[in-house]
Design an enzyme around this catalytic site. Structure first.
Site, PDB file in Angstrom:
ATOM      1  N   HIS A 113       0.865  -1.178   0.000  1.00  0.00           N
ATOM      2  CA  HIS A 113       0.000   0.000   0.000  1.00  0.00           C
ATOM      3  C   HIS A 113       0.905   1.233   0.000  1.00  0.00           C
ATOM      4  CE1 HIS A 113      -2.842   2.967   1.664  1.00  0.00           C
ATOM      5  NE2 HIS A 113      -3.824   2.137   1.408  1.00  0.00           N
TER       6      HIS A 113
ATOM      7  N   ASP B 138       2.828  -4.107   8.173  1.00  0.00           N
ATOM      8  CA  ASP B 138       1.560  -3.436   7.916  1.00  0.00           C
ATOM      9  C   ASP B 138       0.462  -4.461   8.193  1.00  0.00           C
ATOM     10  OD1 ASP B 138      -0.782  -2.409   6.906  1.00  0.00           O
ATOM     11  OD2 ASP B 138       0.035  -1.836   4.962  1.00  0.00           O
TER      12      ASP B 138
ATOM     13  N   GLN C 217      -4.825  -5.219   7.231  1.00  0.00           N
ATOM     14  CA  GLN C 217      -5.781  -6.189   6.716  1.00  0.00           C
ATOM     15  C   GLN C 217      -5.696  -7.531   7.443  1.00  0.00           C
ATOM     16  OE1 GLN C 217      -8.137  -5.460   4.672  1.00  0.00           O
ATOM     17  NE2 GLN C 217      -7.458  -3.504   3.831  1.00  0.00           N
TER      18      GLN C 217
ATOM     19  N   LYS D 256     -11.057  -0.045  10.170  1.00  0.00           N
ATOM     20  CA  LYS D 256     -11.195  -1.303   9.441  1.00  0.00           C
ATOM     21  C   LYS D 256     -11.641  -2.438  10.355  1.00  0.00           C
ATOM     22  CE  LYS D 256      -7.581  -0.099   6.062  1.00  0.00           C
ATOM     23  NZ  LYS D 256      -8.456   0.218   4.936  1.00  0.00           N
TER      24      LYS D 256
ATOM     25  N   CYS E 195      -4.755   2.299  -3.639  1.00  0.00           N
ATOM     26  CA  CYS E 195      -3.501   2.819  -3.072  1.00  0.00           C
ATOM     27  C   CYS E 195      -2.358   1.826  -3.251  1.00  0.00           C
ATOM     28  CB  CYS E 195      -3.671   3.187  -1.596  1.00  0.00           C
ATOM     29  SG  CYS E 195      -4.887   4.479  -1.298  1.00  0.00           S
TER      30      CYS E 195
END
Length: 433
Positions: A147, A224, A227, A250, A390
């Protein structure tokens, strides 16, 4: 009055129990263009249950006050709620309380790391900060899946310090080329930063393998986790990453709250990124002394209600159980990718059906621009994401400029997946193919 959970703790998620769970989410009763909303854009931002909405409202009604800067009753109560939230979130990701830094979002959390490293590279905080300093000859290794929030900050850090940016390329199916990773991660590597779950491909990257490669050369590992934390059990201590970032919006929480995780010993020696009130012990006209972490990274008025609401979102997910969350989303994700790949002229991105993947699928409809796909689906009340998500370099590597993405969460049913697939099947004929 506290809104009770629609599901008892540990209830197995299936179509019947998810229908009960949906009673906690007011927005899911919305109609769009005269159709019942089918919300398949949780990869961008999730919906909020009553419990989370009420927790933020309750703070403003009963305890609203600044934290860490008052001795009156409301100030004490708000500070206690704020720090309790830190404790709840820390426990959720297998961390200590002093390893959790509140940020505005995951993007700010990743920028905090790179700006702190840049400050260390200019000598701020030396000698304790020297392990974080980069210079010419050092290398930063990313992946081609990243991302932009986990790419651009590292680009800027490389420009500031003279370090070289390298990246792990992809296999044909979009997964990481681990042979190339072994070649790229060398004694020159200072940082390895990568996504846990690709927000485009849905693939779950082998954290253990990549951490092992970094440990062999003494590189810092940045994860990261945007998700992954909302969708599966995640324990940062067990993963042995040095830093991680994720965002509240999220995972059922409001916007405006993110989390930086970092090992306590690293936070203790890193120079701050934002400076100002509430993060100092002594200030003169020529110098300042900073508080211990995590407070030294939390300058200014904090995201109090948002942090409290994030803690309630965590409790909501814990009530379901993250094993249950992962299992249900795995079923939905497999249904998505299998159904998409059975449609003529539609190609899914990432692992094929039957392979381990998250509950999101990005896809390309031959001959139809993703924005047209999204608009046609929206006419039927179906919310999906369109664009490059992104992740322009990733799309470029896949030979695309953009894609359409359907992403599921705990409140989606197999019926909604089937409705989506039925409408997607009509897209190419609608445009004359």
């Amino acid at each position: 009055m506290t809104h009770p959970y629609a599901l008892a703790s540990g209830t197995v998620l299936n179509d019947q129990t998810v229908q009960q769970l949906r009673e906690d989410f007011p927005l899911l009763n919305t109609e769009v263009n005269g159709k019942r909303l089918v919300y398949l854009d949780s990869g961008a931002t999730s919906q909020n249950p009553y419990q989370v909405i009420q927790s933020e409202q309750s703070f403003y009604q009963q305890a609203n006050s600044a934290v860490h800067r008052g001795a009156h009753t409301l100030a004490v109560e708000s500070t206690e709620l704020f720090e309790q939230a830190r404790m709840v979130v820390a426990g959720f990701v297998g961390a200590q309380e002093n390893e959790i830094v509140w940020t505005a979002n995951a993007t700010e959390a990743l920028n905090l790391i790179t700006y702190s490293f840049a400050n260390a590279s200019s000598g701020i905080g030396a000698p304790a900060s020297q392990p974080f300093a980069l210079s010419e000859g050092d290398e930063i290794v990313l992946t081609e899946q990243e991302h932009h929030a986990n790419l651009i900050p590292w680009q800027i850090l490389a420009q500031k310090t003279g370090a070289t940016l390298r990246w792990i390329p992809l296999n044909a199916d979009g997964t990481l080329n681990l042979e190339e990773a072994e070649r790229l991660i060398t004694e020159r590597t200072k940082v390895l930063s990568f996504t846990h779950v690709s927000n485009v491909l849905g693939c779950i990257n082998p954290v253990d393998t990549l951490v092992s490669l970094a440990r062999q050369v003494g590189a810092f590992v940045v994860l990261d986790a945007c998700q992954s934390v909302p969708h599966m059990p995640v324990n940062f201590h067990e993963l042995d990453v040095d830093f991680a970032a994720f965002s509240g919006h999220k995972m059922l929480a409001p916007t405006g709250i993110g989390v930086l995780y970092a090992k306590a010993e690293l936070l203790a020696n890193m120079p701050p990124f934002l400076t100002g009130g509430s993060m100092i012990t002594k200030v003169t006209m020529t110098e300042a002394k900073f508080m211990e972490a995590p407070t030294k990274f939390e300058a200014g008025t904090q995201k109090i209600s948002q942090a409290i609401a994030l803690a309630e979102a965590v409790r909501y997910l814990q009530n379901i159980g993250m094993d249950q969350v992962y299992a249900w989303e795995h079923e939905l994700g497999q249904r998505l990718v299998h159904g998409i790949n059975n449609l003529d002229g539609v190609r899914s991105l990432g692992p094929e059906a039957g392979q381990t993947r998250a509950g999101l699928v990005a896809f390309d409809v031959e001959g139809v621009h993703p924005h047209d796909v999204g608009q046609l689906l929206d006419m039927q009340g179906i919310a999906v994401r369109v664009g490059h998500h992104c992740a322009q370099p990733l799309h470029r590597a896949l030979g695309l400029t953009a894609s359409t993405r359907a992403s599921s969460y705990i409140y989606n049913t197999t019926e909604e997946i089937d409705i989506f697939l039925e409408e997607l099947a009509q897209v190419r004929s609608y445009f004359g193919y």
